[in-house]
Motif scaffolding. Structure first.
Motif, PDB file in Angstrom:
ATOM      1  N   GLN A  13       9.233  -2.967   9.291  1.00 40.16           N
ATOM      2  CA  GLN A  13       9.571  -3.322  10.666  1.00 40.16           C
ATOM      3  C   GLN A  13       8.888  -2.426  11.698  1.00 40.16           C
ATOM      4  O   GLN A  13       9.060  -2.623  12.896  1.00 40.16           O
ATOM      5  CB  GLN A  13      11.091  -3.278  10.856  1.00 40.16           C
ATOM      6  N   SER A  14       8.112  -1.463  11.247  1.00 40.78           N
ATOM      7  CA  SER A  14       7.461  -0.520  12.150  1.00 40.78           C
ATOM      8  C   SER A  14       6.426  -1.224  13.029  1.00 40.78           C
ATOM      9  O   SER A  14       5.489  -1.846  12.532  1.00 40.78           O
ATOM     10  CB  SER A  14       6.774   0.586  11.338  1.00 40.78           C
ATOM     11  N   SER A  15       6.592  -1.111  14.336  1.00 47.15           N
ATOM     12  CA  SER A  15       5.637  -1.738  15.257  1.00 47.15           C
ATOM     13  C   SER A  15       4.267  -1.065  15.159  1.00 47.15           C
ATOM     14  O   SER A  15       3.239  -1.728  15.300  1.00 47.15           O
ATOM     15  CB  SER A  15       6.165  -1.707  16.687  1.00 47.15           C
ATOM     16  N   GLN A  16       4.252   0.248  14.880  1.00 47.60           N
ATOM     17  CA  GLN A  16       2.975   0.943  14.738  1.00 47.60           C
ATOM     18  C   GLN A  16       2.223   0.450  13.498  1.00 47.60           C
ATOM     19  O   GLN A  16       1.005   0.262  13.536  1.00 47.60           O
ATOM     20  CB  GLN A  16       3.175   2.462  14.633  1.00 47.60           C
ATOM     21  N   LEU A  17       2.955   0.214  12.418  1.00 50.67           N
ATOM     22  CA  LEU A  17       2.323  -0.292  11.204  1.00 50.67           C
ATOM     23  C   LEU A  17       1.792  -1.708  11.427  1.00 50.67           C
ATOM     24  O   LEU A  17       0.667  -2.023  11.044  1.00 50.67           O
ATOM     25  CB  LEU A  17       3.318  -0.284  10.035  1.00 50.67           C
ATOM     26  N   LEU A  37       0.831  -1.191   0.000  1.00 51.37           N
ATOM     27  CA  LEU A  37       0.000   0.000   0.000  1.00 51.37           C
ATOM     28  C   LEU A  37       0.875   1.255   0.000  1.00 51.37           C
ATOM     29  O   LEU A  37       0.678   2.144  -0.818  1.00 51.37           O
ATOM     30  CB  LEU A  37      -0.931  -0.003   1.214  1.00 51.37           C
ATOM     31  N   PHE A  38       1.832   1.308   0.909  1.00 55.96           N
ATOM     32  CA  PHE A  38       2.617   2.528   1.054  1.00 55.96           C
ATOM     33  C   PHE A  38       3.664   2.698  -0.038  1.00 55.96           C
ATOM     34  O   PHE A  38       4.096   3.813  -0.305  1.00 55.96           O
ATOM     35  CB  PHE A  38       3.276   2.566   2.433  1.00 55.96           C
ATOM     36  N   LYS A  77       0.420   7.185   3.331  1.00 53.16           N
ATOM     37  CA  LYS A  77       1.172   7.326   4.586  1.00 53.16           C
ATOM     38  C   LYS A  77       0.832   8.615   5.320  1.00 53.16           C
ATOM     39  O   LYS A  77       1.052   8.710   6.527  1.00 53.16           O
ATOM     40  CB  LYS A  77       2.681   7.287   4.321  1.00 53.16           C
ATOM     41  N   LEU A  78       0.293   9.579   4.624  1.00 53.26           N
ATOM     42  CA  LEU A  78       0.006  10.873   5.238  1.00 53.26           C
ATOM     43  C   LEU A  78      -0.972  10.786   6.397  1.00 53.26           C
ATOM     44  O   LEU A  78      -1.014  11.663   7.250  1.00 53.26           O
ATOM     45  CB  LEU A  78      -0.519  11.852   4.192  1.00 53.26           C
ATOM     46  N   TYR A  79      -1.757   9.716   6.438  1.00 51.50           N
ATOM     47  CA  TYR A  79      -2.744   9.550   7.502  1.00 51.50           C
ATOM     48  C   TYR A  79      -2.141   8.953   8.773  1.00 51.50           C
ATOM     49  O   TYR A  79      -2.836   8.779   9.753  1.00 51.50           O
ATOM     50  CB  TYR A  79      -3.895   8.670   7.021  1.00 51.50           C
TER      51      TYR A  79
END
Length: 131
Positions: free
Chosen positions: A26-30, A1-2, A9-11
């Motif tokens: 690797q982003s835990s938030q993602l 998607l990104f 990603k702006l959101y």
């Protein structure tokens, strides 16, 4: 998607500035958000015969994304396409053409339900960019 739709990603304030795809992966938030999305889809599938539960989940998701996060509706369709693509790549022996058609119909119904919620809350923003 990104990668294919970087404007999405702006959101996400937590990782909207990450350009490196490996770091983004690797982003835990993602990962946390992806898990929430897939849990919501799972809840919809498990309750496909329970219209009240389905409506409740769609209202929750739709209202939050329209009013709080202000996500352009087009990104739901894009995300559904990405989900279908990933399912097909990861599970080619399971996602037969017939299964792909069923998932396509299901996710189109989800998008339609979210669109109805957006309209219900008076969403007026139109898509200006998807790439």
């Amino acid at each position: 998607l990104f990668v294919n739709f970087p404007s999405s990603k702006l959101y996400f304030s937590q990782f909207k500035h990450i350009e490196d795809t490996q770091q983004l992966a690797q982003s835990s938030q993602l990962k946390k958000h992806a898990q929430r999305v897939m849990n919501a889809i799972n809840t919809l599938v498990e309750n496909i015969d329970n219209s009240e539960k389905v409506t409740s989940v769609l209202k929750l998701v739709g209202k939050a994304h329209a009013l709080k996060h202000k996500v352009d509706l087009v990104y739901f369709k894009i995300l559904c396409g990405v989900i279908l693509e990933v399912l097909g790549e990861e599970y080619p022996e399971v996602v037969t053409p017939e299964v792909g058609i069923a998932w396509t119909k299901f996710l189109a119904t989800v998008c339609s339900g979210i669109k109805a919620i957006y309209e219900e809350v008076g969403w007026t923003q139109q898509s200006t960019s998807t790439g």
